[in-house]
Scaffold this motif. Structure first.
Motif, PDB file in Angstrom:
ATOM      1  N   THR A 126       0.835  -1.209   0.000  1.00 55.18           N
ATOM      2  CA  THR A 126       0.000   0.000   0.000  1.00 55.18           C
ATOM      3  C   THR A 126       0.870   1.260   0.000  1.00 55.18           C
ATOM      4  O   THR A 126       0.554   2.235   0.678  1.00 55.18           O
ATOM      5  CB  THR A 126      -0.951   0.008   1.216  1.00 55.18           C
ATOM      6  N   GLY A 127       1.955   1.206  -0.740  1.00 60.10           N
ATOM      7  CA  GLY A 127       2.785   2.395  -0.915  1.00 60.10           C
ATOM      8  C   GLY A 127       3.572   2.808   0.297  1.00 60.10           C
ATOM      9  O   GLY A 127       4.069   3.945   0.361  1.00 60.10           O
ATOM     10  N   TYR A 260       0.201  -3.549  -9.031  1.00 58.54           N
ATOM     11  CA  TYR A 260      -0.350  -2.501  -8.169  1.00 58.54           C
ATOM     12  C   TYR A 260      -0.061  -1.118  -8.749  1.00 58.54           C
ATOM     13  O   TYR A 260      -0.907  -0.222  -8.678  1.00 58.54           O
ATOM     14  CB  TYR A 260       0.228  -2.614  -6.761  1.00 58.54           C
ATOM     15  N   LYS A 261       1.112  -0.951  -9.341  1.00 59.73           N
ATOM     16  CA  LYS A 261       1.463   0.349  -9.937  1.00 59.73           C
ATOM     17  C   LYS A 261       0.490   0.723 -11.046  1.00 59.73           C
ATOM     18  O   LYS A 261       0.133   1.905 -11.208  1.00 59.73           O
ATOM     19  CB  LYS A 261       2.895   0.283 -10.489  1.00 59.73           C
ATOM     20  N   TYR A 264      -2.572   1.987  -9.278  1.00 57.54           N
ATOM     21  CA  TYR A 264      -2.273   3.287  -8.682  1.00 57.54           C
ATOM     22  C   TYR A 264      -2.267   4.381  -9.740  1.00 57.54           C
ATOM     23  O   TYR A 264      -2.856   5.462  -9.545  1.00 57.54           O
ATOM     24  CB  TYR A 264      -0.921   3.221  -7.964  1.00 57.54           C
ATOM     25  N   TYR A 268      -4.554   7.686  -9.796  1.00 58.23           N
ATOM     26  CA  TYR A 268      -3.907   8.989  -9.678  1.00 58.23           C
ATOM     27  C   TYR A 268      -4.334   9.910 -10.822  1.00 58.23           C
ATOM     28  O   TYR A 268      -4.559  11.105 -10.626  1.00 58.23           O
ATOM     29  CB  TYR A 268      -2.384   8.819  -9.684  1.00 58.23           C
ATOM     30  N   CYS A 289      -4.004   8.856  -2.621  1.00 62.73           N
ATOM     31  CA  CYS A 289      -4.248   7.954  -3.750  1.00 62.73           C
ATOM     32  C   CYS A 289      -4.158   6.492  -3.318  1.00 62.73           C
ATOM     33  O   CYS A 289      -4.989   5.670  -3.729  1.00 62.73           O
ATOM     34  CB  CYS A 289      -3.267   8.230  -4.877  1.00 62.73           C
ATOM     35  N   HIS A 290      -3.175   6.152  -2.488  1.00 63.73           N
ATOM     36  CA  HIS A 290      -3.083   4.773  -1.999  1.00 63.73           C
ATOM     37  C   HIS A 290      -4.336   4.404  -1.202  1.00 63.73           C
ATOM     38  O   HIS A 290      -4.825   3.263  -1.289  1.00 63.73           O
ATOM     39  CB  HIS A 290      -1.831   4.600  -1.143  1.00 63.73           C
ATOM     40  N   VAL A 293      -7.143   3.752  -3.765  1.00 64.39           N
ATOM     41  CA  VAL A 293      -7.007   2.425  -4.369  1.00 64.39           C
ATOM     42  C   VAL A 293      -7.552   1.367  -3.424  1.00 64.39           C
ATOM     43  O   VAL A 293      -8.307   0.471  -3.827  1.00 64.39           O
ATOM     44  CB  VAL A 293      -5.528   2.119  -4.713  1.00 64.39           C
TER      45      VAL A 293
END
Length: 496
Positions: A126-127, A260-261, A264, A268, A289-290, A293
């Protein structure tokens, strides 16, 4: 055996020590008992319970066996995953509708890092952030992040009805086509595609199919969620291989990093207005943003992915008489409202509303709740009072709470009209899927699901749109890693 005077004296002493008033216990005459159960030998006991839970007994039988063994619905046990993912699998299990609600009382239990239970997924998924679901209301960021989700829901409210109709009309066309071609249609894949597209279009006014994601959003989200929930999933692999692969060591997060990117980047690019609002609130665009998501792909998409097949299962198995009654109610109300569907029109559909509530009751999409005792507590079941020490982990299995025969008549049966008439308000407080009673509402100060009303709305919309289009249908039901697998075997188009 202790005398009644001794027991009364002990209860008074415990209540005094715990600062618990008599008014907190509805039946102060219930006996004060030690919590039964045990954790077995270190390491070995947790492994045994894990194998029993997943394979040897299965989830429901695991709990039923322990209830029978200890003659109590409050008991001690280990909860998966245990070694080596969870450092401490020991819990006090609350397996009835009377004891369960203490898990919602944030004055008594802490919710920090307990979203997935006795373990927490890596923040690399989760970033690097602890997402809202893992925050306790006492933490400063909790209120800001939850307020941001309320802003998102308010921003999207005018898009919900038209985008739902558009996306699920496509779903129904896909099902009809495959049914005509093959004689049956799995609901899973088209349902997940419709859910993901709907959420992106309603929340962010952005169609993922027209972006770099294309139609891959559901598969990317599913893979990412698996890396978080794998320790409490089963996928049907050979027992010892699956247990080693999923339940013994965390899946390495780098394997899902690129997937995941992609998610994201889509959010974003699509969530500009929400990210602008986040900055005004003092939240960085990256952290916001995370959280978006997670709220969309884990909470919302995951919830719809699980619950819509559940509804279809129970309504399908209930039979043609219920289907025709729903169709008549829904179509007549829409007709009397000028042929338009609105929120106020849906409030005039008592059977439809009851069917949705009953689906949430009998088969809640969120089955587990956890909380850590903030202080020494007294917890009351239907038959006894138990003392819990500060710092002990409390676990609740929601299907046993919402199918408690001491609360619901015919608790194991799907009763479509259960929540109609005078009993509705009395029973709704025992519908608990949203991390709180159905009669209460989410705020920045509690842990009730921010999207509680949104999830209820789209669940009702699904039933309404389905029976605007069809008179009746038939299904086959099978197992799935979460929820159920539903295959539609027949559909009869609307004839009136």
């Amino acid at each position: 055996m202790a005398s009644s005077a001794t027991l009364s004296s002990r209860r008074a002493n415990v209540r005094s020590r715990l600062s618990v008033t008599v008014s907190e216990l509805e039946k102060p005459e219930l006996p004060l008992k030690s919590i039964p159960g045990d954790y077995g030998l270190p390491f070995i006991g947790a492994i045994k319970d894990r194998l029993d839970y997943f394979y040897n007994q299965g989830r429901d039988e695991f709990f039923k066996f322990k209830i029978q063994k200890y003659q109590s619905t409050v008991l001690r046990t280990n909860m998966p995953p245990g070694p080596f993912i969870s450092s401490n699998p020991k819990v006090v299990a609350l397996l009835d509708g009377k004891s369960f609600p203490i898990l919602f009382d944030i004055s008594k239990v802490e919710k920090k890092d307990l979203f997935t239970g006795t373990y927490m997924s890596s923040t690399y998924l989760t970033g690097g952030y602890r997402i809202l679901s893992y925050l306790d209301p006492s933490e400063p960021k909790h209120a800001k992040l939850k307020q941001l989700l309320f802003f998102l829901l308010k921003l999207s409210r005018d898009r919900v009805l038209p985008e739902f109709k558009a996306c699920y009309t496509e779903l129904f066309k896909t099902v009809e086509y495959e049914l005509a071609e093959k004689g049956k249609c799995s609901f899973q894949t088209p349902s997940e595609q419709a859910a993901f597209n709907f959420l992106a279009r309603a929340f962010f006014d952005s169609n993922p199919v027209d972006s770099k994601l294309g139609s891959n959003g559901p598969s990317l989200a599913n893979k990412w969620v698996l890396f978080q929930l794998g320790p409490i999933f089963t996928l049907g692999l050979p027992k010892y291989i699956e247990d080693l692969l999923l339940h013994t060591f965390p899946l390495p997060s780098f394997l899902v990093k690129k997937d995941y990117k992609k998610l994201y980047d889509f959010f974003y690019e699509s969530a500009g207005l929400v990210l602008d609002e986040a900055e005004k609130m003092g939240i960085s665009r990256d952290e916001a943003c995370h959280n978006l998501v997670f709220a969309t792909c884990f909470n919302s998409f995951g919830g719809i992915k699980v619950f819509f097949p559940i509804m279809l299962k129970w309504i399908g198995l209930a039979g043609e008489n219920l289907h025709l009654s729903l169709a008549k109610e829904i179509r007549s109300v829409i007709k009397s409202n000028g042929g338009e569907l609105s929120l106020s029109a849906m409030e005039q559909m008592p059977l439809m509303k009851s069917v949705v509530y009953e689906s949430f009751r009998i088969d809640p999409p969120v089955q587990f709740q956890y909380g850590k005792a903030k202080k020494d507590l007294l917890i009351e079941s239907h038959h006894a009072v138990y003392e819990v020490k500060e710092g002990e982990m409390l676990f609740g299995y929601q299907p046993f709470a919402t199918k408690d025969p001491n609360i619901f008549d015919r608790a194991e049966e799907f009763v479509p009209d259960r929540f109609m008439g005078v009993d509705e308000e009395k029973l709704l407080k025992y519908v608990l899927w949203s991390n709180g009673p159905e009669t209460e509402h989410p705020t920045v100060a509690n842990k009730q699901c921010a999207g509680k009303d949104f999830v209820m709305l789209v669940s009702r919309l699904f039933v309404v749109e389905f029976f605007r289009r069809y008179d009746t249908f038939e299904v086959e039901v099978g197992p799935a890693p979460v929820g159920v697998a539903v295959t539609i075997t027949s559909l009869k188009a609307a004839s009136f």
